[in-house]
Design an enzyme around this catalytic site. Structure first.
Site, PDB file in Angstrom:
ATOM      1  N   SER A 153     -67.159  -1.584  26.873  1.00 29.37           N
ATOM      2  CA  SER A 153     -66.893  -0.731  25.738  1.00 29.37           C
ATOM      3  C   SER A 153     -68.412   0.048  25.388  1.00 29.37           C
ATOM      4  O   SER A 153     -68.141   0.949  24.568  1.00 29.37           O
ATOM      5  CB  SER A 153     -66.831  -1.488  24.468  1.00 29.37           C
ATOM      6  OG  SER A 153     -65.577  -2.224  24.609  1.00 29.37           O
ATOM      7  N   SER A 335     -71.005   3.327  21.501  1.00 26.76           N
ATOM      8  CA  SER A 335     -70.152   2.789  22.226  1.00 26.76           C
ATOM      9  C   SER A 335     -69.048   3.668  22.485  1.00 26.76           C
ATOM     10  O   SER A 335     -69.042   4.860  21.844  1.00 26.76           O
ATOM     11  CB  SER A 335     -69.638   1.498  21.314  1.00 26.76           C
ATOM     12  OG  SER A 335     -68.970   1.734  20.173  1.00 26.76           O
ATOM     13  N   TYR A 336     -67.704   3.234  22.917  1.00 33.81           N
ATOM     14  CA  TYR A 336     -66.753   4.019  23.167  1.00 33.81           C
ATOM     15  C   TYR A 336     -65.935   4.520  22.187  1.00 33.81           C
ATOM     16  O   TYR A 336     -65.642   3.913  20.821  1.00 33.81           O
ATOM     17  CB  TYR A 336     -65.594   3.156  23.908  1.00 33.81           C
ATOM     18  CG  TYR A 336     -64.457   3.960  24.658  1.00 33.81           C
ATOM     19  CD1 TYR A 336     -64.603   4.830  25.761  1.00 33.81           C
ATOM     20  CD2 TYR A 336     -63.013   3.508  24.274  1.00 33.81           C
ATOM     21  CE1 TYR A 336     -63.930   5.341  26.560  1.00 33.81           C
ATOM     22  CE2 TYR A 336     -62.086   4.209  24.935  1.00 33.81           C
ATOM     23  CZ  TYR A 336     -62.195   5.248  25.977  1.00 33.81           C
ATOM     24  OH  TYR A 336     -61.542   5.848  26.495  1.00 33.81           O
ATOM     25  N   PRO A 337     -65.783   5.933  22.094  1.00 36.61           N
ATOM     26  CA  PRO A 337     -65.634   6.837  20.626  1.00 36.61           C
ATOM     27  C   PRO A 337     -64.180   6.506  20.518  1.00 36.61           C
ATOM     28  O   PRO A 337     -63.815   7.243  19.549  1.00 36.61           O
ATOM     29  CB  PRO A 337     -66.315   8.081  21.099  1.00 36.61           C
ATOM     30  CG  PRO A 337     -66.123   8.113  22.547  1.00 36.61           C
ATOM     31  CD  PRO A 337     -66.317   6.947  23.207  1.00 36.61           C
TER      32      PRO A 337
END
Length: 461
Positions: A153, A335-337
């Site tokens: 992530s 982290s993954y948006p």
């Protein structure tokens, strides 16, 4: 020594992941399509020596379309597109020759590790890559496992190494759900686009009817926008009047009072109230009440809230904000948006993320206090089962990111720190005044919790 092919979703991601796993000791070259690089290094895989080749695709490898004869608008009834018309997979971007590129790099490889984004689209791309490379890879010996899926992530050393040490398998059911969605989009979109384009041709002289597109998702959204636009256009504003009073308890200060009647829509009535009020020389305090209140710390950040604040407080459009967020993600800052989750997993390293911010001059004092006195447990939000909330993963400076990149990163970081800070406690004082027969009110708020971090953040929580 085994050869391991690893594939990411974007060239920038492939470079970042390879740099972490190889500890910077890698060589890089351009692939035959010119768009994707290949990063090579040696290491260990499943307890054996291995040669790694890390590369990427550029989003989806394949796209869905009808076979040739159904692309003629004049010869095909749009209704046939719902059932009779067979579909086929084609390369999404033929100029990239992505299938050939993957086959060249996959030829002779023993294993493949898929580093595609960890969502349904990423799972679908996993199987597109496998369809291209499995025919040219070395055949597995017996029941030897050759296909691995990395789940991550954020692009940090910890997350990437942890993903490499806990490899799983791609999820075919999630990939098939994307195939189903693509087919529905294709059949519905093409059928209705052809039908309504033909239907409206020549009916309105000022309408460019060469193509009137229909999208299963976009068209209903357009309907909401048109409905709201119509309401705005048909709205008829009505003039109203407000009484506003100022009192001067001290020579150098004044208080602005709100009228208890709020507003009136008759000018003569408003003038009457004004004349009556102006006859009074003083405002009389009728009552003073104090009440302690609490504003809860925010929920962990998801995509919708990030884009809302970016638009409302930072002046960034959603597309621009998401582009910046994706860049911050690929560079390892956040982290993954793309996530719907507002709840941190129980094993999420909140303190580790907080320590990364301990030297930033804007919030270092607050962070050090939280680390020494103990963080507050984040509020329980919604777990959508996709990705953790959007979180800063490593420290950054304004000089590093600059402009909008820093402004969005700063908001994400402040929001994260606020989620583990104390709730904002404040004292609300309400004073009721009478000026002649009319009543007025003044409300003031004073923060009473000095350790509250987000009470002074200039963002609309």
């Amino acid at each position: 020594m085994r050869t391991v092919l690893m594939v990411a979703e974007k060239p920038s991601l492939a470079q970042s992941i390879a740099k972490i796993l190889s500890r910077g000791n890698m060589s890089s070259r351009k692939g035959l399509n010119g768009a994707c690089s290949v990063h090579e290094y040696s290491g260990s895989f499943m307890g054996q020596g291995a040669h790694f080749k890390m590369t990427s695709v550029c989003g989806h490898v394949m796209t869905l379309d009808f076979i040739g004869k159904y692309n003629s608008w004049d010869k095909v009834d749009p209704a046939e597109l719902f059932s009779k018309a067979p579909t086929e997979k084609k390369e999404a971007n033929p100029k990239l020759t992505m299938v050939k590129f993957l086959q060249v790099e996959g030829r002779g490889c023993d294993c493949i590790v898929l580093w595609l984004d960890c969502d349904k689209e990423g799972e679908n791309i996993c199987f597109e890559v496998l369809d291209a490379v499995l025919p040219v890879m070395n055949k597995p010996r017996g029941t030897e496992r050759t296909i691995y899926r990395a789940k991550f992530s954020s692009i940090t050393d910890t997350d990437i190494c942890n993903a490499m040490n806990h490899l799983g398998e791609p999820n075919r059911n999630e990939a098939l759900s994307v195939d189903a969605r693509q087919e529905l989009d294709l059949r519905i979109g093409c059928a209705f686009t052809r039908f309504q384009t033909k239907y409206f041709q020549g009916k309105y002289g000022n309408l460019d009817s060469s193509l009137i597109s229909f999208g299963p998702c976009q068209t209903p959204t357009l309907g909401f926008c048109v409905e709201r636009h119509d309401k705005i256009q048909s709205f008829k504003p009505e003039t109203y009047w407000v009484l506003q009073a100022k009192v001067n308890p001290e020579k150098e200060s004044s208080l602005t009072l709100d009228w208890d009647r709020v507003r009136v829509f008759d000018r003569e009535v408003a003038q009457m109230f004004l004349n009556i009020t102006k006859m009074a020389k003083e405002a009389k305090v009728e009552s003073v009440s104090k009440k302690e209140k609490v504003k809860q710390r925010p929920l962990a950040l998801n995509t919708v809230e990030m884009l809302r604040v970016a638009s409302a407080a930072l002046g960034m459009g959603p597309q621009h904000a998401m582009q910046i967020a994706e860049r911050l993600y690929t560079q390892g800052y956040i982290s993954y948006p793309r996530t719907e989750t507002t709840h941190y997993p129980e094993n999420f390293d909140l303190k580790g993320c907080l320590r990364q911010q301990a030297n930033n001059p804007y919030w270092a004092e607050t962070v050090k206090t939280l680390l020494s006195e103990g963080i507050n447990r984040p509020r329980k939000g919604h777990d959508a089962g996709d990705h953790p909330p959007i979180t800063p993963m490593r420290a950054a400076t304004e000089a590093e990111l600059g402009g909008d990149g820093w402004r969005l990163y700063e908001y994400i970081t402040r929001h994260f720190i606020a989620t583990v800070s104390a709730d904002c406690k404040y004292l609300q004082t309400t004073i009721s005044f009478s000026i002649g027969p009319e009543r007025f009110t003044c409300v003031g708020k004073v923060v009473t919790s000095p350790d509250c971090f987000f009470s002074h953040i200039p963002f609309p929580f």
